[in-house]
Design a protein around this motif. Structure first.
Motif, PDB file in Angstrom:
ATOM      1  N   MET B  23     -94.561  -4.138 -18.190  1.00  0.00           N
ATOM      2  CA  MET B  23     -93.156  -4.585 -18.323  1.00  0.00           C
ATOM      3  C   MET B  23     -92.226  -3.527 -17.719  1.00  0.00           C
ATOM      4  O   MET B  23     -91.285  -3.828 -16.998  1.00  0.00           O
ATOM      5  CB  MET B  23     -92.865  -4.766 -19.818  1.00  0.00           C
ATOM      6  CG  MET B  23     -91.444  -5.123 -20.112  1.00  0.00           C
ATOM      7  SD  MET B  23     -91.158  -6.819 -19.655  1.00  0.00           S
ATOM      8  CE  MET B  23     -90.145  -7.311 -21.019  1.00  0.00           C
ATOM      9  N   TYR B  27     -89.690  -4.062 -14.715  1.00  0.00           N
ATOM     10  CA  TYR B  27     -88.253  -3.869 -15.006  1.00  0.00           C
ATOM     11  C   TYR B  27     -87.669  -2.862 -14.009  1.00  0.00           C
ATOM     12  O   TYR B  27     -86.652  -3.115 -13.355  1.00  0.00           O
ATOM     13  CB  TYR B  27     -88.137  -3.364 -16.460  1.00  0.00           C
ATOM     14  CG  TYR B  27     -86.748  -2.999 -16.921  1.00  0.00           C
ATOM     15  CD1 TYR B  27     -85.730  -3.947 -16.952  1.00  0.00           C
ATOM     16  CD2 TYR B  27     -86.465  -1.691 -17.332  1.00  0.00           C
ATOM     17  CE1 TYR B  27     -84.464  -3.592 -17.390  1.00  0.00           C
ATOM     18  CE2 TYR B  27     -85.200  -1.354 -17.767  1.00  0.00           C
ATOM     19  CZ  TYR B  27     -84.209  -2.295 -17.789  1.00  0.00           C
ATOM     20  OH  TYR B  27     -82.954  -1.947 -18.224  1.00  0.00           O
ATOM     21  N   LEU B 163     -89.363   2.807 -20.687  1.00  0.00           N
ATOM     22  CA  LEU B 163     -88.771   1.649 -21.363  1.00  0.00           C
ATOM     23  C   LEU B 163     -88.717   1.888 -22.868  1.00  0.00           C
ATOM     24  O   LEU B 163     -87.883   1.332 -23.573  1.00  0.00           O
ATOM     25  CB  LEU B 163     -89.632   0.412 -21.066  1.00  0.00           C
ATOM     26  CG  LEU B 163     -88.896  -0.939 -21.140  1.00  0.00           C
ATOM     27  CD1 LEU B 163     -87.652  -0.918 -20.287  1.00  0.00           C
ATOM     28  CD2 LEU B 163     -89.819  -2.048 -20.679  1.00  0.00           C
ATOM     29  N   GLU B 170     -81.692   6.603 -20.835  1.00  0.00           N
ATOM     30  CA  GLU B 170     -80.471   6.892 -21.589  1.00  0.00           C
ATOM     31  C   GLU B 170     -79.848   5.611 -22.118  1.00  0.00           C
ATOM     32  O   GLU B 170     -79.477   5.514 -23.291  1.00  0.00           O
ATOM     33  CB  GLU B 170     -79.456   7.588 -20.664  1.00  0.00           C
ATOM     34  CG  GLU B 170     -79.896   8.956 -20.195  1.00  0.00           C
ATOM     35  CD  GLU B 170     -80.182   9.886 -21.365  1.00  0.00           C
ATOM     36  OE1 GLU B 170     -79.388   9.833 -22.324  1.00  0.00           O
ATOM     37  OE2 GLU B 170     -81.211  10.577 -21.355  1.00  0.00           O
ATOM     38  N   HIS B 171     -79.735   4.600 -21.232  1.00  0.00           N
ATOM     39  CA  HIS B 171     -78.935   3.435 -21.660  1.00  0.00           C
ATOM     40  C   HIS B 171     -79.645   2.634 -22.733  1.00  0.00           C
ATOM     41  O   HIS B 171     -79.072   1.751 -23.337  1.00  0.00           O
ATOM     42  CB  HIS B 171     -78.637   2.533 -20.440  1.00  0.00           C
ATOM     43  CG  HIS B 171     -79.858   1.980 -19.786  1.00  0.00           C
ATOM     44  ND1 HIS B 171     -80.553   2.681 -18.834  1.00  0.00           N
ATOM     45  CD2 HIS B 171     -80.514   0.818 -19.960  1.00  0.00           C
ATOM     46  CE1 HIS B 171     -81.584   1.962 -18.420  1.00  0.00           C
ATOM     47  NE2 HIS B 171     -81.597   0.836 -19.092  1.00  0.00           N
ATOM     48  N   LEU B 172     -80.928   2.941 -22.964  1.00  0.00           N
ATOM     49  CA  LEU B 172     -81.618   2.171 -24.008  1.00  0.00           C
ATOM     50  C   LEU B 172     -81.434   2.825 -25.370  1.00  0.00           C
ATOM     51  O   LEU B 172     -81.683   2.208 -26.401  1.00  0.00           O
ATOM     52  CB  LEU B 172     -83.113   2.064 -23.671  1.00  0.00           C
ATOM     53  CG  LEU B 172     -83.411   1.417 -22.304  1.00  0.00           C
ATOM     54  CD1 LEU B 172     -84.890   1.460 -22.022  1.00  0.00           C
ATOM     55  CD2 LEU B 172     -82.897  -0.006 -22.293  1.00  0.00           C
TER      56      LEU B 172
ATOM     57  N   TRP D  30     -83.864  -9.319 -25.144  1.00  0.00           N
ATOM     58  CA  TRP D  30     -83.747  -7.975 -24.563  1.00  0.00           C
ATOM     59  C   TRP D  30     -82.719  -7.174 -25.344  1.00  0.00           C
ATOM     60  O   TRP D  30     -82.909  -6.007 -25.675  1.00  0.00           O
ATOM     61  CB  TRP D  30     -83.345  -8.111 -23.093  1.00  0.00           C
ATOM     62  CG  TRP D  30     -83.405  -6.819 -22.379  1.00  0.00           C
ATOM     63  CD1 TRP D  30     -82.376  -5.975 -22.152  1.00  0.00           C
ATOM     64  CD2 TRP D  30     -84.572  -6.221 -21.831  1.00  0.00           C
ATOM     65  NE1 TRP D  30     -82.817  -4.885 -21.490  1.00  0.00           N
ATOM     66  CE2 TRP D  30     -84.163  -5.007 -21.271  1.00  0.00           C
ATOM     67  CE3 TRP D  30     -85.914  -6.606 -21.760  1.00  0.00           C
ATOM     68  CZ2 TRP D  30     -85.064  -4.157 -20.644  1.00  0.00           C
ATOM     69  CZ3 TRP D  30     -86.795  -5.745 -21.143  1.00  0.00           C
ATOM     70  CH2 TRP D  30     -86.375  -4.547 -20.590  1.00  0.00           C
ATOM     71  N   PHE D  34     -84.610  -4.077 -26.870  1.00  0.00           N
ATOM     72  CA  PHE D  34     -84.692  -2.937 -25.953  1.00  0.00           C
ATOM     73  C   PHE D  34     -83.346  -2.247 -25.803  1.00  0.00           C
ATOM     74  O   PHE D  34     -83.216  -1.060 -26.023  1.00  0.00           O
ATOM     75  CB  PHE D  34     -85.177  -3.396 -24.559  1.00  0.00           C
ATOM     76  CG  PHE D  34     -86.615  -3.761 -24.559  1.00  0.00           C
ATOM     77  CD1 PHE D  34     -86.993  -5.075 -24.506  1.00  0.00           C
ATOM     78  CD2 PHE D  34     -87.575  -2.765 -24.638  1.00  0.00           C
ATOM     79  CE1 PHE D  34     -88.323  -5.400 -24.516  1.00  0.00           C
ATOM     80  CE2 PHE D  34     -88.923  -3.099 -24.656  1.00  0.00           C
ATOM     81  CZ  PHE D  34     -89.283  -4.431 -24.598  1.00  0.00           C
ATOM     82  N   GLN D  35     -82.333  -3.045 -25.442  1.00  0.00           N
ATOM     83  CA  GLN D  35     -81.096  -2.349 -25.066  1.00  0.00           C
ATOM     84  C   GLN D  35     -79.969  -2.748 -26.009  1.00  0.00           C
ATOM     85  O   GLN D  35     -79.420  -3.835 -25.892  1.00  0.00           O
ATOM     86  CB  GLN D  35     -80.724  -2.734 -23.620  1.00  0.00           C
ATOM     87  CG  GLN D  35     -79.514  -1.986 -23.122  1.00  0.00           C
ATOM     88  CD  GLN D  35     -79.263  -2.274 -21.648  1.00  0.00           C
ATOM     89  OE1 GLN D  35     -80.150  -2.743 -20.942  1.00  0.00           O
ATOM     90  NE2 GLN D  35     -78.062  -2.023 -21.202  1.00  0.00           N
ATOM     91  N   PRO D  36     -79.620  -1.891 -26.959  1.00  0.00           N
ATOM     92  CA  PRO D  36     -78.526  -2.235 -27.887  1.00  0.00           C
ATOM     93  C   PRO D  36     -77.196  -2.262 -27.139  1.00  0.00           C
ATOM     94  O   PRO D  36     -76.918  -1.386 -26.318  1.00  0.00           O
ATOM     95  CB  PRO D  36     -78.558  -1.073 -28.889  1.00  0.00           C
ATOM     96  CG  PRO D  36     -79.179   0.062 -28.142  1.00  0.00           C
ATOM     97  CD  PRO D  36     -80.145  -0.542 -27.155  1.00  0.00           C
ATOM     98  N   LYS D  38     -73.370  -1.600 -26.296  1.00  0.00           N
ATOM     99  CA  LYS D  38     -72.475  -0.502 -26.716  1.00  0.00           C
ATOM    100  C   LYS D  38     -71.045  -0.860 -26.309  1.00  0.00           C
ATOM    101  O   LYS D  38     -70.492  -0.277 -25.375  1.00  0.00           O
ATOM    102  CB  LYS D  38     -72.892   0.795 -26.005  1.00  0.00           C
ATOM    103  CG  LYS D  38     -74.309   1.248 -26.369  1.00  0.00           C
ATOM    104  CD  LYS D  38     -74.679   2.472 -25.546  1.00  0.00           C
ATOM    105  CE  LYS D  38     -76.174   2.732 -25.636  1.00  0.00           C
ATOM    106  NZ  LYS D  38     -76.628   3.589 -24.537  1.00  0.00           N
TER     107      LYS D  38
END
Lengths: 388, 207, 226, 124
Positions: B23, B27, B163, B170-172, D30, D34-36, D38
């Motif tokens: 994944m 991604y 991931l 960082e953005h996760l 998702w 995975f991605q909160p 913000k």
């Protein structure tokens, strides 16, 4: 949109008098520093009624890099590379304007071959500047990307010439007080001749596609009309001025460099609208080509630097001088006050784009928002020069 | 998903017509090959950026030719040109308005540290005082090839982002801030001359 | 084009009471200028634009210049009685010139296509009394350039339609192009400073800790066992 | 047994509903795992070329835009009526053709009146 939902009574609507024309309120929009078609960080506070522009206030300063303050703290030669970054499309003409003013300040003679090289490089710069401008202008009109690709293909050819001559594509720093830095490498002249001979094909394609195209005619004719006396009074110079029919080209008026030796004509417009400004650039490209052809025949090998000029501790005599040239965007002038020291006492740049923007509001009033972009594109500004 | 798939196994399966991926690879492969830069030029470096996007040095070969005017649709902000103190708040606000996996390339000496205009009173000495920068390109202006190299450097960086796990991208991470305070205009200078959360200058032992 | 003296004479005749002085330009450029007093600057400028033979309708360049207080040393040959006989001796007289701010206008004529006539107007002093008459209503090209002089030098132009800061942000208070302007000090993280930037960065270096007793001994120690 | 003639439409509507929902569901998953998201005050602020947007966009527009919108709406609705007519055009007798012409005539007459009244000419 706005988070708070206003109840009906809370909204105080201006009393709509049925008799008068139903006026819409003015919408304050900032066509701000980050905008696809403002050619850099230029901002306009526009008051719109529907889509018609009622007020337009330009805002500058987003690229004010303190060029003149730095010029006062550096030696004369030290600020020569900074002149490349003034109008970063035409570094050769910036260098020439600065070299011309310092030569006037210090009374320096320039050998013949250097003068010819300066004319050749200035006209090559004018070619690539006008080509890029037409690319960006058609880009603003909606032909997204395609004309810009053609224009930049021509520009790359000329940048290759500049790079093989001065070592850098855009920031040439090539001219010195009293001549040029280095002579042309072998084969440079032939390559330049080939490019100049093949350039008319680009102009013919452009004219065939653009000049007769009814979309371009519809979008540019009678848009942003500049009257001759307003143009003179507002200090407009360059192709924008000549599009309004005023015959004033500094190459003919001042006759600086070796321009009196060449035979070339000055295109003039009648209506002063955006279409005329566009056509000025197309016709000026043809004139530049004829100048280049004459210059290639007349240039002779010889010295390119006045030997008597000191490079290191260059101290012009006390005094002041204002030198100006016909840059691709208008009259580019340098006003220098020297107090006999190594650094200029006052180092002032007279930027053509900055003064040409004086009439932007007069041109745009009454037009739609889409036309504002086309008018701004035809004024041809570069922010490095506007904000200095 | 924690440790990468070992290559021998993967090539062996491939001979039998079985493709193996994870994944994370999918991604990152998708993201790195379609970075949409923000249409945002400041000064001379912007012209070199346009020359890179033009037909000769074609940035489309790396999937980056779609320059989006709006920050909402852009993933990459190329700070191309001199960052002045009057422009700095706008740049930080644009960065805050970008959607989250966002990257910054500081193009040219001016964006990195003020460049030739460093001693100007209105010039910010580098954009990394306010926003985190991923790739720096020296040069004044850097040649289009340098910008392409920076683009490839950024793609390598995206490819190596995890991931999940402790050192995931960082953005996760929920606690990682996605926007930074916009500096205010003071009477003599910008209010906060740098954002300590972002700006970590090297501690140099002074002779 | 007529010479500067003829222009000066005709201008003084046309505008009664105008004090116009010729500021010579010692350099080889030979571009001398006319210094006009502030009260009559507007009238003289209109005369220069509307006079049929001059027609200076193109104000190409408006520049602000900041002159600090200067001490000008003039050496002049004086006859002095030196121990009895006459002798030529040069006497240096010092003359203090108070500082002022100046606006320089380069005027050209597009109709007659003739060269620069330079006029200068000076403020009384460099403090907040720096006021000058604005010539924007005569030459529209001076509008942005006068705003720039106001922004960078602090000269208030009376009669300017829209006098605000043009290059710096509006909350900015001081005038950066003046010679005595100290720029904000953000040189604390200079990795490789040199010459001017080195001095500016030095102010932020942490002082080296003073050599306390122990190091003095060891520092002095090697002197012993040399 | 021959499939029910409407089966095709049911499948069509089903796919039409499911097709947009798949990416939305993926995005929601998702976001969840995975991605909160913000959101922040600056991120959700109005984008206006990098500058803080001042004033409100809900203002009173000139009435001309309203008239244009109305005229467009009339012809939009007319097109909807024309679509079934055009699909079954070959099998229709002359009478239907005449009826649709009358329908068109009425609407065009409305346009001519609006044009004559000057709703269409755009003055700056």
């Amino acid at each position: 949109m706005s988070a708070t939902v206003q109840t009906l009574e809370a909204i105080e609507r201006p009393p709509v008098s049925m008799g008068s024309r139903l006026e819409g309120e003015l919408l304050e929009v900032s066509m701000g520093p980050q905008h696809p078609s403002t050619h850099g960080v230029f901002r306009m506070n526009v008051a719109l009624e529907g889509e018609v522009v009622r007020k337009l206030k330009p805002v500058f300063g987003y690229l004010h890099r303190n060029h003149e303050k730095l010029g006062e703290n550096m030696s004369y030669l030290g600020s020569m590379p900074y002149t490349d970054r003034l109008d970063y499309f035409c570094s050769m003409t910036n260098n020439w304007a600065y070299a011309l003013s310092v030569e006037k300040l210090a009374g320096i003679k320039v050998p013949e071959r250097a003068e010819y090289l300066r004319v050749i490089l200035a006209e090559l710069t004018r070619l690539q500047n006008h080509a890029s401008l037409l690319g960006f202008l058609l880009n603003d009109m909606g032909a997204w990307g395609t004309p810009l690709m053609y224009a930049f293909r021509e520009r790359e050819k000329i940048l290759d010439l500049f790079e093989s001559l001065s070592g850098s594509r855009m920031m040439c720093d090539y001219m010195r007080f009293g001549g040029c830095r280095c002579d042309t490498p072998p084969g440079w002249m032939e390559r330049a001749k080939q490019i100049v001979d093949r350039f008319p094909h680009f102009i013919d394609d452009l004219e065939q596609l653009v000049v007769g195209n009814e979309v371009v005619i519809g979008r540019t004719q009678n848009v942003g009309i500049l009257s001759p006396d307003l143009a003179i009074n507002a200090g407009i110079a360059g192709p924008m001025l000549r599009a309004s029919g005023v015959n004033y080209d500094i190459r003919k008026v001042d006759g600086y460099g070796f321009y009196p030796r060449f035979k070339f004509r000055i295109p003039l417009g009648e209506h002063g609208d955006t279409y005329d400004r566009l056509m000025m650039r197309v016709l000026e490209m043809r004139e530049s080509l004829s100048i280049l052809k004459q210059a290639f025949e007349q240039i002779q090998p010889g010295p390119i630097m006045n030997p008597k000029v000191k490079i290191r501790a260059f101290r012009p005599p006390v005094g002041e001088a204002y030198g100006r040239i016909e840059g691709p965007k208008g009259e580019l002038g340098f006003y220098l006050i020297s107090d006999g020291g190594q650094n200029p006492y006052r180092y002032r740049v007279r930027p053509p784009s900055f003064v040409n923007l004086t009439v932007l509001e007069d041109l745009c009033l009454g037009h739609t928002v889409a036309d504002v972009m086309v008018i701004l594109g035809s004024v041809d500004i570069v922010m490095g020069e506007v904000d200095r | 998903m924690t440790e990468p798939i070992d290559e021998r196994l993967r090539s062996e399966l491939q001979q039998h017509g079985v493709w193996v991926t994870s994944m994370q690879e999918l991604y990152n492969w998708g993201r790195k090959n379609s970075i949409w830069p923000l249409q945002f030029g400041l000064a001379c470096c912007a012209i070199e950026m346009i020359a890179t996007a033009a037909s000769r040095y074609d940035i489309a070969r790396f999937g980056g030719e779609i320059f989006r005017p709006s920050p909402r649709q852009a993933d990459l902000m190329i700070v191309a040109g001199t960052v002045t103190k009057k422009m700095a708040p706008q740049i930080v606000r644009l960065y805050n308005q970008m959607a989250d996996p966002k990257y910054v390339i500081a193009m040219g000496a001016c964006a990195i540290s003020g460049g030739p205009f460093k001693q100007g009173y209105n010039v910010l000495k580098g954009i990394d005082r306010y926003i985190p920068v991923d790739v720096y390109i020296p040069g004044c202006p850097p040649r289009p090839e340098a910008l392409l190299h920076a683009f490839m450097e950024l793609q390598r960086k995206i490819d190596s982002q995890k991931l999940s796990g402790a050192d995931k991208a960082e953005h996760l991470k929920p606690e990682q801030p996605s926007e930074f305070p916009v500096p205010l205009f003071g009477e003599h200078d910008l209010e906060s001359s740098a954002n300590p959360g972002v700006f970590h200058p090297p501690e140099i032992e002074r002779a | 084009m007529e010479s500067l003296e003829q222009i000066k004479a005709r201008a003084e005749r046309a505008v009664s009471g105008a004090q116009i002085a010729i500021v010579p330009n010692p350099g080889p450029a030979q571009q001398s200028s006319l210094l006009i007093d502030n009260e009559h600057a507007f009238a003289v400028a209109r005369f220069l634009r509307d006079d049929p033979t001059l027609r200076l309708d193109f104000c190409s360049n408006v520049t602000g210049v900041d002159w600090l207080d200067r001490v000008v040393k003039k050496t002049v040959k004086m006859k002095r009685l030196v121990d009895g006989e006459e002798k030529e001796v040069d006497e240096t007289t010092e003359e203090k010139i108070p500082g002022y701010l100046e606006a320089v206008y380069h005027l050209y004529s597009m109709t007659h296509k003739h060269g620069p006539v330079i006029i200068r107007i000076r403020t009384r002093d460099r403090g907040d009394g720096a006021r000058l008459p604005s010539l924007t209503t005569i030459w529209r090209s001076a509008e942005f350039q006068e705003r720039e002089i106001f922004d960078l030098y602090g000269v208030r132009f009376d009669g300017h339609p829209d006098l605000r800061r043009i290059l710096m942000w509006d909350e900015f208070v001081d005038y950066p192009m003046r010679k005595d302007y100290r720029e904000p000090d953000d040189y604390e993280w200079e990795p490789t400073p040199h010459d001017e930037v080195l001095e500016k960065a030095k102010r932020h270096y942490t002082q080296r800790p003073e050599l306390d007793g122990a190091e003095k001994i060891t520092a002095g120690g090697d002197a012993l066992n040399r | 047994m021959t499939p029910n003639p409407y089966l095709f439409i049911v499948i069509f509507v089903g796919v039409a509903l499911v097709f947009p929902l798949i990416p939305l569901a993926l995005a929601w998953l998702w976001r969840r795992f995975f991605q909160p998201p913000k959101p922040g005050p600056d991120k959700t602020s109005i984008y206006e070329c990098g500058v803080e947007s001042v004033g409100d966009a809900h203002i009173q527009f000139h009435s001309q835009y309203y008239l244009y919108a109305i005229i467009f709406l009339v012809f939009d609705v007319e097109a909807i009526f024309l679509v079934p007519f055009a699909v079954a055009f070959t099998g229709l007798p002359i009478g239907a053709f005449i009826a649709i012409l009358v329908f068109l005539l009425l609407l065009v007459e409305g346009l001519v009146w609006a044009w004559g009244k000057g709703c269409l000419d755009w003055e700056h």
